[in-house]
Design an enzyme around this catalytic site. Structure first.
Site, mmCIF file in Angstrom:
data_model
loop_
_atom_site.group_PDB
_atom_site.id
_atom_site.type_symbol
_atom_site.label_atom_id
_atom_site.label_comp_id
_atom_site.label_asym_id
_atom_site.label_seq_id
_atom_site.Cartn_x
_atom_site.Cartn_y
_atom_site.Cartn_z
ATOM 1 N N GLU A 196 10.332 17.066 -0.738
ATOM 2 C CA GLU A 196 11.397 17.265 -0.002
ATOM 3 C C GLU A 196 12.287 18.344 -1.475
ATOM 4 O OE1 GLU A 196 14.161 14.230 0.271
ATOM 5 O OE2 GLU A 196 12.766 13.167 1.712
ATOM 6 N N SER A 254 6.801 16.223 -7.152
ATOM 7 C CA SER A 254 6.002 15.391 -7.684
ATOM 8 C C SER A 254 6.558 14.122 -7.831
ATOM 9 C CB SER A 254 5.700 16.023 -9.417
ATOM 10 O OG SER A 254 5.036 17.368 -9.750
ATOM 11 N N ILE A 297 6.226 21.276 4.701
ATOM 12 C CA ILE A 297 4.993 21.061 4.970
ATOM 13 C C ILE A 297 4.102 21.472 6.347
ATOM 14 C CG2 ILE A 297 5.069 18.749 7.377
ATOM 15 C CD1 ILE A 297 6.314 18.364 4.171
ATOM 16 N N THR A 298 2.994 21.535 5.267
ATOM 17 C CA THR A 298 1.500 22.048 5.653
ATOM 18 C C THR A 298 1.300 21.031 7.171
ATOM 19 O OG1 THR A 298 0.961 22.316 3.805
ATOM 20 C CG2 THR A 298 -0.752 23.231 5.787
ATOM 21 N N ARG A 352 -22.631 46.615 -9.522
ATOM 22 C CA ARG A 352 -21.949 48.139 -10.161
ATOM 23 C C ARG A 352 -22.940 48.505 -12.096
ATOM 24 N NH1 ARG A 352 -17.435 51.455 -10.045
ATOM 25 N NH2 ARG A 352 -16.858 51.280 -12.138
ATOM 26 N N GLY A 403 -10.938 47.525 -12.053
ATOM 27 C CA GLY A 403 -10.201 47.653 -11.545
ATOM 28 C C GLY A 403 -10.115 47.686 -9.735
ATOM 29 N N GLU A 406 -1.538 18.647 -2.944
ATOM 30 C CA GLU A 406 -1.970 16.614 -2.791
ATOM 31 C C GLU A 406 -1.916 16.348 -4.397
ATOM 32 O OE1 GLU A 406 -4.212 15.433 -0.878
ATOM 33 O OE2 GLU A 406 -4.395 16.903 1.141
HETATM 34 C C1 LIG Z 1 1.491 25.581 0.060
HETATM 35 C C2 LIG Z 1 1.700 24.515 0.481
HETATM 36 C C3 LIG Z 1 1.629 23.644 1.072
HETATM 37 C C4 LIG Z 1 1.830 21.972 0.874
HETATM 38 N N1 LIG Z 1 1.893 20.876 2.033
HETATM 39 C C5 LIG Z 1 2.288 19.715 1.686
HETATM 40 C C6 LIG Z 1 2.109 18.609 2.846
HETATM 41 O O1 LIG Z 1 1.700 18.992 3.811
HETATM 42 N N2 LIG Z 1 2.871 17.328 2.849
HETATM 43 C C7 LIG Z 1 3.402 17.438 2.205
HETATM 44 O O2 LIG Z 1 4.445 16.591 1.567
HETATM 45 N N3 LIG Z 1 3.612 18.574 0.638
HETATM 46 C C8 LIG Z 1 3.330 19.577 0.363
HETATM 47 N N4 LIG Z 1 3.469 19.989 -0.396
HETATM 48 C C9 LIG Z 1 4.321 19.926 -1.705
HETATM 49 C C10 LIG Z 1 3.354 20.087 -2.621
HETATM 50 O O3 LIG Z 1 2.782 18.646 -2.930
HETATM 51 C C11 LIG Z 1 3.706 19.927 -3.786
HETATM 52 O O4 LIG Z 1 5.074 21.204 -4.243
HETATM 53 C C12 LIG Z 1 3.487 19.061 -5.367
HETATM 54 O O5 LIG Z 1 3.458 18.163 -5.075
HETATM 55 C C13 LIG Z 1 4.685 19.395 -6.556
HETATM 56 O O6 LIG Z 1 5.813 19.098 -5.888
HETATM 57 P P1 LIG Z 1 7.484 20.486 -6.920
HETATM 58 O O7 LIG Z 1 7.024 21.414 -5.678
HETATM 59 O O8 LIG Z 1 8.393 19.345 -6.061
HETATM 60 O O9 LIG Z 1 7.403 20.441 -8.219
HETATM 61 P P2 LIG Z 1 7.607 19.870 -9.192
HETATM 62 O O10 LIG Z 1 7.540 18.150 -8.839
HETATM 63 O O11 LIG Z 1 8.982 20.073 -9.422
HETATM 64 O O12 LIG Z 1 7.166 19.992 -11.039
HETATM 65 C C14 LIG Z 1 7.402 21.604 -11.444
HETATM 66 C C15 LIG Z 1 6.389 21.780 -12.118
HETATM 67 O O13 LIG Z 1 6.026 20.308 -13.208
HETATM 68 C C16 LIG Z 1 5.322 19.523 -13.399
HETATM 69 N N5 LIG Z 1 5.325 18.294 -13.265
HETATM 70 C C17 LIG Z 1 6.119 17.694 -12.768
HETATM 71 N N6 LIG Z 1 6.055 15.943 -13.509
HETATM 72 C C18 LIG Z 1 4.980 16.233 -14.364
HETATM 73 C C19 LIG Z 1 4.640 15.269 -15.156
HETATM 74 N N7 LIG Z 1 4.859 13.903 -15.324
HETATM 75 N N8 LIG Z 1 4.317 15.668 -16.195
HETATM 76 C C20 LIG Z 1 3.566 16.601 -16.124
HETATM 77 N N9 LIG Z 1 3.853 17.924 -15.879
HETATM 78 C C21 LIG Z 1 5.211 17.465 -14.634
HETATM 79 C C22 LIG Z 1 4.412 20.190 -12.278
HETATM 80 O O14 LIG Z 1 2.871 19.882 -13.095
HETATM 81 C C23 LIG Z 1 4.939 21.246 -11.901
HETATM 82 O O15 LIG Z 1 4.343 22.892 -12.533
HETATM 83 C C24 LIG Z 1 3.144 21.985 0.130
HETATM 84 C C25 LIG Z 1 3.073 23.020 -1.009
HETATM 85 C C26 LIG Z 1 2.781 23.616 -1.094
HETATM 86 C C27 LIG Z 1 3.229 24.908 -2.042
#
Ligand SMILES: Cc1cc2nc3c(=O)[nH]c(=O)nc-3n(C[C@H](O)[C@H](O)[C@H](O)COP(=O)(O)OP(=O)(O)OC[C@H]3O[C@@H](n4cnc5c(N)ncnc54)[C@H](O)[C@@H]3O)c2cc1C
Length: 383
Positions: free
Chosen positions: A129, A134, A159-160, A270, A342, A365
């Protein structure tokens, strides 16, 4: 003779089918076109569908092949070696199918999985969301029981396949006070009133893949679309990753392999200081590191996939494979750009796209940090 690293003749055939498909359909022009425009690669996927390279895990009881995780990783690596954007578009449905395979009843498998064998169609996994990725427990989407139905309200992000899917797996709170045990999973047809599909996101890489937000406003789904019992959603949603992380890791291996092959070819051709740059130890060692890490990542993928195919818990190995393969893909792609100098920084050469595409493997994931959280939990809580 308990350990055997060889593939079976059937596995070799499947790998060859996928490799030949990629050679034929993933021309440089096709790959460049989808990267440049973000157009969904429907024509390529039609061919993958006809060849039986999609939906391979749908169980035999509803007419599918019921192939295991090792088979999935073989396809995934080959497709990703051609283009991980197209590969993600091709395989993201499997992340939505996994919860149905794990936690669905016969009726749900028949209604949601079986139609995917009839014609090319897609599904999407909706957990993340705007405010929680995470930290899955931080989701805000709710599903309120009203008679024999549930009414879903909330938003999903990233959401992919959201724009092409016929149905969504949606994780929502049925009882917020119960924490993760208050979450339930629902199968929601896209045609249900109250669903708004957002604009296609323009991402750094894997642009052929369709990523969007979803909004649910008073979306009514019948009780028979709930997966498992109330409160089992989180368990089912997380268990899906044990099946899909080896495949995502295999895709990272495919990308890394491709970047390495480009780097080797370029290093041979190269010249600098009167000889091919491959003769410079600084370049040769970069490539030696690529070769050993690609193979190590592939073996971790096979271990994770094989373990779950044996019916054993593979959570730790799936996290090892996902973290190691994702980090390897990023490093190998970055080093391949370095080998190209480059030219590597320029979109005319293939490694620029590979470096952009690689980054997402460390994020979706479960990020590379979250894989380490899982591994640490396995070490400290389970032993
Ligand atoms: C192109 C793309 C496709 C996706 N497809 C799907 C999908 O099909 N379905 C779906 O449900 N989701 C999907 N996602 C979502 C994806 O799974 C999340 O972006 C990912 O899990 C990270 O969550 P966040 O972006 O909210 O980052 P956050 O959870 O906000 O994390 C931000 C940073 O903090 C770090 N962090 C957070 N908690 C901790 C912890 N406890 N310890 C250490 N570091 C931490 C993270 O590693 C990250 O570096 C997709 C995302 C993208 C960009």
């Amino acid at each position: 003779m308990a350990i055997d690293f060889s593939l079976s003749p059937e596995q070799e055939d499947l790998q060859k089918l996928a490799r030949d498909f990629v050679r034929k359909e993933f021309s440089a022009e096709v790959v460049r076109h989808h990267d440049a425009t973000g157009e969904f690669p429907r024509a390529v996927l039609e061919k993958a569908f006809e060849l039986g390279l999609m939906n391979v895990h749908i169980p035999q009881e509803v007419g599918g092949l019921g192939l295991g995780s090792v088979a999935g990783t073989l396809i995934s690596e080959e497709v990703a070696a051609g283009c991980t954007g197209i590969g993600t578009a091709m395989e993201a449905s499997q992340l939505a199918q996994a919860p149905v395979i794990i936690g669905g009843d016969d009726d749900q498998k028949r209604r949601f999985l079986a139609p995917m064998l009839e014609k090319l169609s897609f599904a999407a996994y909706g957990v993340t969301e705007p405010g929680a990725g995470s930290d899955v427990q931080g989701i805000k989407t709710t599903a309120k029981k009203v008679g024999d139905d549930y009414v879903i309200n909330g938003s999903k992000m990233w959401i992919t396949n959201a724009g092409v899917a016929d149905w969504y797996f949606v994780l929502a709170y049925t009882d917020k006070s119960a924490g993760v045990r208050g979450m339930s999973g629902f199968l929601v047809p896209r045609s249900t009133p109250g669903i708004t599909v957002g604009k296609k996101e323009w991402n750094m890489g894997q642009r052929a893949s369709d990523t969007r937000g979803l909004t649910f406003e008073e979306v009514v789904v019948p009780k028979r679309n709930r997966l498992g019992a109330e409160g089992e959603g989180w368990k089912i949603a997380m268990a899906a990753f044990d099946h899909t992380r080896p495949m995502v890791a295999a895709a990272a291996v495919g990308l890394a392999r491709s970047a390495m092959e480009h780097a080797i070819a370029y290093a041979r051709e190269r010249t600098a200081f009167g000889q091919p740059i491959a003769m410079q130890e600084g370049i040769a060692f970069l490539i030696a590191d690529m070769a050993k890490d690609v193979e190590a990542a592939r073996q971790l993928v096979r271990l994770a996939a094989w373990t779950i195919d044996q019916g054993r818990r593979n959570t730790k190995f799936a996290a090892y494979a996902k973290a190691f393969a994702a980090d390897t893909a990023m490093r190998v792609a970055t080093d391949a750009v370095q080998v190209f100098g480059g030219n590597g920084f320029n979109a005319e050469y293939p490694v620029e796209k590979l470096m952009r595409d690689a980054k997402i493997f460390q994020i979706y994931e479960g990020t590379s940090q979250i894989q380490r959280v899982i591994i640490a939990k396995e070490i400290f809580s389970r032993s």
